[in-house]
Design a protein around this motif. Structure first.
Motif, PDB file in Angstrom:
ATOM      1  N   ALA A  16     -35.911   8.424  12.286  1.00 12.75           N
ATOM      2  CA  ALA A  16     -37.986   9.034  11.604  1.00 12.75           C
ATOM      3  C   ALA A  16     -38.476   9.265  12.374  1.00 12.75           C
ATOM      4  CB  ALA A  16     -37.780   8.506  10.058  1.00 12.75           C
ATOM      5  N   ARG A  17     -38.770   7.408  12.824  1.00 13.83           N
ATOM      6  CA  ARG A  17     -40.282   8.068  13.729  1.00 13.83           C
ATOM      7  C   ARG A  17     -40.363   8.624  14.911  1.00 13.83           C
ATOM      8  NH1 ARG A  17     -41.759   5.007  18.104  1.00 13.83           N
ATOM      9  NH2 ARG A  17     -39.314   4.460  18.809  1.00 13.83           N
ATOM     10  N   ARG A  18     -38.849   9.157  15.557  1.00  8.90           N
ATOM     11  CA  ARG A  18     -38.304  10.133  16.026  1.00  8.90           C
ATOM     12  C   ARG A  18     -38.477  11.348  15.845  1.00  8.90           C
ATOM     13  NH1 ARG A  18     -34.986   6.290  18.215  1.00  8.90           N
ATOM     14  NH2 ARG A  18     -33.294   7.448  17.004  1.00  8.90           N
TER      15      ARG A  18
ATOM     16  N   ASP B 176     -45.313   3.050  22.237  1.00  4.94           N
ATOM     17  CA  ASP B 176     -46.588   2.731  23.349  1.00  4.94           C
ATOM     18  C   ASP B 176     -47.231   1.811  22.017  1.00  4.94           C
ATOM     19  OD1 ASP B 176     -48.769   2.276  25.536  1.00  4.94           O
ATOM     20  OD2 ASP B 176     -49.871   2.544  23.563  1.00  4.94           O
ATOM     21  N   LEU B 177     -47.385   0.520  21.973  1.00  7.13           N
ATOM     22  CA  LEU B 177     -48.068  -0.357  20.980  1.00  7.13           C
ATOM     23  C   LEU B 177     -49.542   0.253  20.483  1.00  7.13           C
ATOM     24  CD1 LEU B 177     -47.576  -4.653  22.231  1.00  7.13           C
ATOM     25  CD2 LEU B 177     -46.084  -2.909  20.692  1.00  7.13           C
ATOM     26  N   ASP B 178     -50.397   0.422  21.649  1.00  3.85           N
ATOM     27  CA  ASP B 178     -52.197   0.967  21.420  1.00  3.85           C
ATOM     28  C   ASP B 178     -52.032   2.027  20.126  1.00  3.85           C
ATOM     29  OD1 ASP B 178     -52.888  -0.829  22.447  1.00  3.85           O
ATOM     30  OD2 ASP B 178     -53.744   0.350  24.014  1.00  3.85           O
ATOM     31  N   GLU B 179     -50.352   3.372  20.497  1.00  2.00           N
ATOM     32  CA  GLU B 179     -50.062   4.353  20.190  1.00  2.00           C
ATOM     33  C   GLU B 179     -49.517   4.242  18.930  1.00  2.00           C
ATOM     34  OE1 GLU B 179     -51.443   7.483  20.740  1.00  2.00           O
ATOM     35  OE2 GLU B 179     -52.862   6.527  22.580  1.00  2.00           O
ATOM     36  N   VAL B 180     -48.633   2.985  18.482  1.00  2.00           N
ATOM     37  CA  VAL B 180     -48.370   3.236  17.488  1.00  2.00           C
ATOM     38  C   VAL B 180     -49.184   1.780  16.499  1.00  2.00           C
ATOM     39  CG1 VAL B 180     -46.066   2.054  16.444  1.00  2.00           C
ATOM     40  CG2 VAL B 180     -45.765   2.795  18.850  1.00  2.00           C
ATOM     41  N   PHE B 181     -49.427   1.119  17.108  1.00  2.00           N
ATOM     42  CA  PHE B 181     -49.545   0.426  15.728  1.00  2.00           C
ATOM     43  C   PHE B 181     -51.275   0.394  15.727  1.00  2.00           C
ATOM     44  CE2 PHE B 181     -46.152  -1.629  16.799  1.00  2.00           C
ATOM     45  CZ  PHE B 181     -45.057  -2.086  15.447  1.00  2.00           C
ATOM     46  N   LEU B 182     -52.395   0.506  16.823  1.00  2.00           N
ATOM     47  CA  LEU B 182     -53.520   0.132  16.880  1.00  2.00           C
ATOM     48  C   LEU B 182     -54.698   1.264  16.845  1.00  2.00           C
ATOM     49  CD1 LEU B 182     -53.714  -1.796  19.711  1.00  2.00           C
ATOM     50  CD2 LEU B 182     -53.716  -2.752  17.084  1.00  2.00           C
ATOM     51  N   HIS B 183     -53.896   2.735  16.420  1.00  2.00           N
ATOM     52  CA  HIS B 183     -53.914   3.623  16.934  1.00  2.00           C
ATOM     53  C   HIS B 183     -55.649   4.149  16.283  1.00  2.00           C
ATOM     54  CE1 HIS B 183     -52.582   5.764  13.182  1.00  2.00           C
ATOM     55  NE2 HIS B 183     -51.772   4.742  13.528  1.00  2.00           N
TER      56      HIS B 183
ATOM     57  N   ARG C  30     -47.810   5.203  12.042  1.00  2.00           N
ATOM     58  CA  ARG C  30     -46.714   6.053  13.022  1.00  2.00           C
ATOM     59  C   ARG C  30     -44.811   4.686  13.541  1.00  2.00           C
ATOM     60  NH1 ARG C  30     -50.596   7.711  17.764  1.00  2.00           N
ATOM     61  NH2 ARG C  30     -51.989   9.901  16.013  1.00  2.00           N
ATOM     62  N   LEU C  31     -45.388   4.435  13.137  1.00  2.00           N
ATOM     63  CA  LEU C  31     -43.825   3.101  12.792  1.00  2.00           C
ATOM     64  C   LEU C  31     -42.882   3.660  12.248  1.00  2.00           C
ATOM     65  CD1 LEU C  31     -42.362   0.384  13.906  1.00  2.00           C
ATOM     66  CD2 LEU C  31     -43.551  -0.874  12.479  1.00  2.00           C
TER      67      LEU C  31
ATOM     68  N   ALA D 186     -42.317  14.019  16.944  1.00  2.00           N
ATOM     69  CA  ALA D 186     -41.411  15.369  17.115  1.00  2.00           C
ATOM     70  C   ALA D 186     -42.235  15.711  16.871  1.00  2.00           C
ATOM     71  CB  ALA D 186     -40.207  15.242  17.339  1.00  2.00           C
ATOM     72  N   ALA D 187     -42.735  16.189  15.620  1.00  2.00           N
ATOM     73  CA  ALA D 187     -43.725  16.802  15.310  1.00  2.00           C
ATOM     74  C   ALA D 187     -44.895  17.499  14.691  1.00  2.00           C
ATOM     75  CB  ALA D 187     -43.226  17.013  13.164  1.00  2.00           C
ATOM     76  N   ALA D 188     -45.486  15.929  15.182  1.00  2.00           N
ATOM     77  CA  ALA D 188     -47.295  15.698  15.331  1.00  2.00           C
ATOM     78  C   ALA D 188     -47.378  16.251  17.291  1.00  2.00           C
ATOM     79  CB  ALA D 188     -47.426  14.749  15.277  1.00  2.00           C
ATOM     80  N   GLY D 189     -46.031  16.377  17.883  1.00  2.00           N
ATOM     81  CA  GLY D 189     -46.424  16.077  18.989  1.00  2.00           C
ATOM     82  C   GLY D 189     -46.919  15.239  19.749  1.00  2.00           C
TER      83      GLY D 189
END
Length: 227
Positions: free
Chosen positions: A113-115, A128-135, A180-181, A119-122
């Protein structure tokens, strides 16, 4: 007035993660008790997390138990069910009886589901912890989480969630629209399949208590007003 007992996700950092939400709840006249669990300690696992949560509940009654992410594996294992008024699962890993957190990821298909959402969001599928959790966190709260961050111990991931049924209280499922997770549509499907509950979507990512504390606190208090 109610008591909100707030369980953190994997790694712990309970008082840091729940700081803003706890302050908002207390400004409204409620009691907020962030549960401090050292999820980096390999000597602790799901039974210990449940015992620590029971100690945090103490003599409180009419408790709203709020469980973030892997905290949903702790919630059904507590002993003080008679103290609960309701249960709120937030961006939660909703377990089946006897399931381990390690099994949950494959059983639910969370990775796929995450992948697919990436993909849908580009977005890249690199974790990456920042991108997944802290964005979506403001800079000061991002620094808070960096200071309070703990690498989760492996111990609880191999342990069974020892419960037969969920507490006999109203259960609410809250889902971050920008998680995003665990993507929102995935979470909503898991809530329907495992609890027969229609989850509610609110703004924010996986760490919504840090990115949208006022909105989250208002939603939690709203459950009391709707009783």
């Amino acid at each position: 007035m109610a008591t909100f007992v707030l369980i953190p996700g994997a790694g712990g950092a309970g008082t840091v993660y729940w700081r803003e939400v706890a302050a908002d709840l207390e400004s409204r006249g409620h009691t907020a008790v962030p549960v401090e669990i050292d999820g980096s300690d390999p000597a602790l696992g799901l039974p210990e997390y449940a015992a620590i949560t029971d100690a945090a509940i103490g003599d409180h009654r009419d408790v709203v138990l709020v469980a973030q992410s892997m905290g949903a594996f702790t919630a059904p294992m507590i002993g003080k069910r008679d103290a609960l008024d309701r249960l709120v699962l937030l961006n939660a890993m909703i377990p089946l009886p006897g399931e381990s957190p390690g099994e949950w990821f494959e059983a639910t298909g969370s990775g796929e589901a995450r992948r697919a959402a990436n993909a849908a969001a580009g977005r890249s599928n690199e974790f990456d912890l920042d991108e997944v959790f802290l964005h979506d966190l403001p800079a000061d709260r991002k620094a808070d989480m960096s200071e309070g961050d703990r690498d989760p111990a492996e111990t609880p991931f191999g342990q069974r969630c020892a419960f037969r049924a969920w507490p006999d209280v109203p259960i609410h499922v809250l889902v971050g629209a920008d998680d995003r997770l665990f993507p929102a549509e995935f979470q909503l499907a898991v809530a329907r399949d495992r609890l027969g509950i229609a989850g509610e979507v609110l703004p924010g990512g996986h760490l919504v208590a840090k990115s949208r504390p006022a909105e989250l606190a208002a939603r939690l208090v709203g459950y009391l007003d709707a009783r």
